[in-house]
Design an enzyme around this catalytic site. Structure first.
Site, mmCIF file in Angstrom:
data_model
loop_
_atom_site.group_PDB
_atom_site.id
_atom_site.type_symbol
_atom_site.label_atom_id
_atom_site.label_comp_id
_atom_site.label_asym_id
_atom_site.label_seq_id
_atom_site.Cartn_x
_atom_site.Cartn_y
_atom_site.Cartn_z
ATOM 1 N N TYR A 61 5.360 -0.456 8.564
ATOM 2 C CA TYR A 61 5.802 -0.870 7.237
ATOM 3 C C TYR A 61 7.155 -1.583 7.339
ATOM 4 O O TYR A 61 8.149 -0.994 7.765
ATOM 5 C CB TYR A 61 5.929 0.318 6.287
ATOM 6 C CG TYR A 61 4.632 1.011 5.919
ATOM 7 C CD1 TYR A 61 3.387 0.437 6.216
ATOM 8 C CD2 TYR A 61 4.635 2.245 5.291
ATOM 9 C CE1 TYR A 61 2.201 1.081 5.889
ATOM 10 C CE2 TYR A 61 3.451 2.886 4.943
ATOM 11 C CZ TYR A 61 2.245 2.304 5.255
ATOM 12 O OH TYR A 61 1.071 2.950 4.928
ATOM 13 N N SER A 215 -3.798 3.980 -1.469
ATOM 14 C CA SER A 215 -4.064 3.004 -2.527
ATOM 15 C C SER A 215 -5.048 3.550 -3.552
ATOM 16 O O SER A 215 -6.095 2.949 -3.821
ATOM 17 C CB SER A 215 -4.596 1.689 -1.936
ATOM 18 O OG SER A 215 -4.538 0.639 -2.875
ATOM 19 N N PRO A 216 -4.739 4.698 -4.162
ATOM 20 C CA PRO A 216 -5.693 5.340 -5.075
ATOM 21 C C PRO A 216 -5.932 4.571 -6.368
ATOM 22 O O PRO A 216 -6.872 4.890 -7.094
ATOM 23 C CB PRO A 216 -5.050 6.703 -5.357
ATOM 24 C CG PRO A 216 -3.588 6.472 -5.148
ATOM 25 C CD PRO A 216 -3.507 5.496 -4.010
ATOM 26 N N LEU A 217 -5.113 3.556 -6.636
ATOM 27 C CA LEU A 217 -5.347 2.696 -7.796
ATOM 28 C C LEU A 217 -5.891 1.343 -7.376
ATOM 29 O O LEU A 217 -5.854 0.377 -8.144
ATOM 30 C CB LEU A 217 -4.056 2.524 -8.607
ATOM 31 C CG LEU A 217 -3.504 3.795 -9.246
ATOM 32 C CD1 LEU A 217 -2.181 3.515 -9.948
ATOM 33 C CD2 LEU A 217 -4.509 4.385 -10.226
ATOM 34 N N ALA A 218 -6.411 1.262 -6.151
ATOM 35 C CA ALA A 218 -6.996 0.024 -5.632
ATOM 36 C C ALA A 218 -6.015 -1.139 -5.734
ATOM 37 O O ALA A 218 -6.349 -2.233 -6.196
ATOM 38 C CB ALA A 218 -8.304 -0.304 -6.357
ATOM 39 N N GLY A 220 -3.631 -1.536 -7.717
ATOM 40 C CA GLY A 220 -3.302 -1.861 -9.099
ATOM 41 C C GLY A 220 -4.487 -2.294 -9.934
ATOM 42 O O GLY A 220 -4.385 -2.420 -11.161
ATOM 43 N N LEU A 221 -5.640 -2.498 -9.301
ATOM 44 C CA LEU A 221 -6.824 -2.926 -10.041
ATOM 45 C C LEU A 221 -7.208 -1.931 -11.126
ATOM 46 O O LEU A 221 -7.724 -2.329 -12.180
ATOM 47 C CB LEU A 221 -8.011 -3.099 -9.079
ATOM 48 C CG LEU A 221 -8.094 -4.400 -8.280
ATOM 49 C CD1 LEU A 221 -9.271 -4.342 -7.324
ATOM 50 C CD2 LEU A 221 -8.220 -5.603 -9.202
ATOM 51 N N GLY A 224 -5.244 -0.590 -15.418
ATOM 52 C CA GLY A 224 -5.480 -0.942 -16.814
ATOM 53 C C GLY A 224 -4.921 -2.291 -17.200
ATOM 54 O O GLY A 224 -5.158 -2.770 -18.321
#
Length: 354
Positions: A61, A215-218, A220-221, A224
């Site tokens: 990173y 990346s549990p929200l893909a 940011g996809l 919402g």
């Protein structure tokens, strides 16, 4: 905050872990965020106040800068003793020679020593193999990790982005040769990407190799902010341009988002919190790695730890996101339903209801 066992390690980890890919903003990682030391201290304190007890980073990173920022942010306080630190090895960091990558003994030992120095600590509590290395024998990898563990430089060991047979091969070698056994797998898994249910979640349940979700929200996809028929937010990618994770069914993605938003509006929370709360209902999942560009995003994500979805809400999300079973699972659903284990049901339970 809830705390769950990390596989068979004996460690209990918070259901939300602070991800630090946004720390540094160097090179290819600049697009994810550029949190500096002051911002890192602030986000770490926010996480601690919410009950988070682990930080997740990687040597790659920002080419090591994320680890350096963590080391600086934790220095001179009690933060280090209140937190478990997880880091990763596999990709080239700093030197770019042909042997400065992979899971060979040569690279693992050198990378661990460099990470310890950047983190300003004497131990890494959870050391992840960041990606599969098909050119190094798993016995070589495990032997190096076992030696580092015996030396007190690392604690538990995990794998990331391994396939099911990769994990089972490593577990078999660990047990046969009495080497350190992986206790967790860091994987990608969301309402939009449910492939992990086929092999990886069953392994989590059956073998005690806990799932930790990156990346549990893909990316940011599932936050919402992407809505059907509306322009993408300024400065963001189009859904069709997503590479990690790839979006193969844009309309299906929007169906999931609409279900998330509807539940969120009813409950007075964000769609992101609903997406995170759903993951915490899934079998074998121990924790989610949440990071954020801003303090406001982090605060919203951390609030997901307090959200419990109803059975009806879970069923709504299931209907919106379920994909057809592939072989041999559709056959097992039809012919093996009378003798399925808890691990089998990690995938098949929703398909058997009704």
């Amino acid at each position: 905050m809830e705390y769950r066992l990390l596989g068979h390690s004996g460690l209990k980890v918070s259901t939300l872990i602070l991800g630090t890919m946004t720390f540094g903003g160097k090179g290819a990682f600049a697009k994810t965020g550029n949190t500096d030391v002051a911002g890192a201290r602030r986000q770490i304190d926010m996480a601690l106040d919410a009950g988070v007890n682990m930080l997740d980073t990687a040597d790659v990173y920002s080419d090591g800068r994320s680890e350096e920022i963590i080391g600086e942010a934790l220095a001179g306080s009690d933060r280090r003793e209140r937190l478990l630190i997880a880091s990763k090895v596999r990709f080239p960091t700093g030197a770019k020679g042909p042997n400065e990558r992979g899971l060979s003994r040569h690279h693992i030992v050198a990378a661990c020593e460099a990470s310890l120095k950047r983190l300003r600590t004497d131990r890494i509590d959870l050391y992840w193999c960041h990606e599969w290395d098909g050119q190094t024998r798993v016995e070589e990898t495990l032997g190096a990790l076992d030696d580092l563990r015996r030396a007190g430089k690392i604690g538990a060991v995990g794998v990331s982005n391994f396939s099911g047979w990769h994990i089972m091969k490593m577990l078999a070698a660990a047990e046969r040769d009495r080497l350190v056994r992986p206790v967790a797998q860091q994987i990608h898994y969301t309402l939009q990407a449910r492939e992990a249910e086929q092999e990886l979640l069953p392994i989590a349940v059956d073998q005690g190799v806990a799932a930790v979700i990156w990346s549990p929200l893909a990316g940011g996809l599932l936050s919402g902010k992407y809505r059907r028929g509306e322009p993408e937010p300024e400065g963001t990618r189009k859904a069709t341009d997503w590479g990690e994770p790839p979006v193969h069914d844009v309309e299906g993605l929007y169906d999931i988002i609409e279900a998330l938003v509807a539940i969120a509006e009813t409950r007075g929370v964000s769609a992101a919190q609903v997406a995170l709360a759903w993951l915490l209902t899934r079998p074998g999942v121990a924790s989610l790695v949440v990071g954020a560009r801003t303090d406001e995003q982090l605060a919203d994500n951390l609030a997901a730890a307090e959200l419990t979805l109803s059975a009806d809400e879970i069923a709504t999300l299931e209907r919106a996101s379920r994909r057809p079973l592939v072989y041999p699972y559709w056959h097992q659903r039809s012919t093996a339903a009378d003798r399925l284990s808890a691990a089998d049901l990690a995938l098949l339970a929703p398909y058997l209801e009704g």
